[in-house]
Design an enzyme around this catalytic site. Sequence first.
Site, short mmCIF file in Angstrom:
data_model
loop_
_atom_site.label_atom_id
_atom_site.label_comp_id
_atom_site.label_asym_id
_atom_site.label_seq_id
_atom_site.Cartn_x
_atom_site.Cartn_y
_atom_site.Cartn_z
N LYS A 34 -31.37 14.72 61.25
CA LYS A 34 -30.18 15.57 61.44
C LYS A 34 -29.73 15.55 62.89
CE LYS A 34 -30.12 20.26 61.49
NZ LYS A 34 -29.17 20.82 62.49
N ASP A 61 -24.51 17.16 61.34
CA ASP A 61 -24.34 18.60 61.14
C ASP A 61 -23.37 19.16 62.18
OD1 ASP A 61 -24.78 21.29 60.45
OD2 ASP A 61 -26.67 21.41 61.53
N LYS A 63 -20.41 20.78 61.12
CA LYS A 63 -19.74 21.93 60.49
C LYS A 63 -18.24 22.00 60.84
CE LYS A 63 -23.94 24.78 60.62
NZ LYS A 63 -24.83 24.03 61.55
N ASP A 66 -11.29 23.42 60.49
CA ASP A 66 -10.01 23.29 61.18
C ASP A 66 -8.92 23.14 60.11
OD1 ASP A 66 -8.04 22.66 63.20
OD2 ASP A 66 -9.67 21.90 64.46
N THR A 125 -26.68 31.42 58.08
CA THR A 125 -27.85 32.28 57.83
C THR A 125 -28.11 33.24 59.00
OG1 THR A 125 -29.15 30.38 58.50
CG2 THR A 125 -29.10 30.87 56.16
N ARG A 217 -38.90 22.65 63.87
CA ARG A 217 -40.12 23.04 64.60
C ARG A 217 -41.39 23.06 63.77
NH1 ARG A 217 -36.89 28.02 66.96
NH2 ARG A 217 -35.97 27.67 64.90
O1 C5P Z 1 -36.82 24.39 63.81
P1 C5P Z 1 -36.18 24.80 62.52
O2 C5P Z 1 -36.86 24.21 61.30
O3 C5P Z 1 -35.98 26.29 62.42
O4 C5P Z 1 -34.74 24.12 62.59
C1 C5P Z 1 -33.85 24.26 61.56
C2 C5P Z 1 -32.63 23.42 61.81
O5 C5P Z 1 -31.68 23.78 60.83
C3 C5P Z 1 -31.96 23.64 63.13
O6 C5P Z 1 -31.34 22.41 63.49
C4 C5P Z 1 -30.91 24.68 62.86
O7 C5P Z 1 -29.80 24.59 63.70
C5 C5P Z 1 -30.51 24.29 61.44
N1 C5P Z 1 -29.89 25.32 60.64
C6 C5P Z 1 -30.47 26.54 60.36
N2 C5P Z 1 -29.81 27.45 59.57
C7 C5P Z 1 -28.64 27.15 59.07
C8 C5P Z 1 -28.05 25.92 59.33
C9 C5P Z 1 -28.71 25.02 60.12
O8 C5P Z 1 -31.58 26.81 60.80
N3 C5P Z 1 -28.02 27.99 58.27
#
Ligand code: C5P
Length: 239
Positions: A34, A61, A63, A66, A125, A217
């Site tokens: 991603k 990603d 998003k 517009d 979220t 992470r």
């Molecule tokens: O490190 P982690 O697993 O929390 O990362 C989740 C990834 O998903 C990040 O790139 C974050 O920006 C993305 N993301 C998210 N919630 C969303 C949309 C995207 O955590 N609703």
Amino acid sequence: MKPRERIILALDVSDYNEAVNIVTDFKEQIEIFKVGSELFTSAGPKIIETIHAMGKKVFLDLKFHDIPSTVARSSLAAAKLGVFMFNVHAMGGYEMMHTAFQTLSEFALDTNSVRPKLIAVTILTSMDQTSLKNDLNIQPGMSAQVKHLAAMAEKAGLDGVVASAEDAEMVRANSDKGFLIVTPGIRPSWVDTDDQKRIRTPKKALQMGADYLVIGRAITSQSSPSEALKRIESEIADA
Ligand code: C5P
């Protein structure tokens, strides 16, 4: 799909070389990476070309949100980059989503190429019931709003939505079988929750209807990322 094909590894870094190092480390195990706005703004399309040259797929990603013609042209640009999947905000409305979908379909037909999967973000979220009401003045509850936006995205021709595991079950119950659910906020029980609030384990998210899991992470910040990935894969296989 094999368990590992369900994982989308988030490249949450701003540096091109750092991103390439992560892809190099995981290219034997991960199919889809991603690229979000941080990395794309710093490294540009070059990072996407590099990931493709390494034989891997990209979920872009960015998003888009517009006016319909601008989103359609941005979507065309994403298709020309050859990304596997990218997203728009469902709050941009039916016409915005449908025009993007049509533009992609026409491009795929004209060039005899595979159309990128187009998915919609319903409600971020990071928003909760209070911010939905107070900031956006949206009166129906969170679940009703997500349900409405997901249904509109499906009607507009989109391939799926980004949804928290918590919303996945409801979206799955109200959409066609092939409608994709891409779920972030994944935390195995043995990992820190960090700043994520609405989290689920990989197994739970899949049981609730997710097709793809966006994971950052829980893999990249672990002392042994490859060990973490193996454990997550076996949880996925279990589900
Ligand atoms: O490190 P982690 O697993 O929390 O990362 C989740 C990834 O998903 C990040 O790139 C974050 O920006 C993305 N993301 C998210 N919630 C969303 C949309 C995207 O955590 N609703």
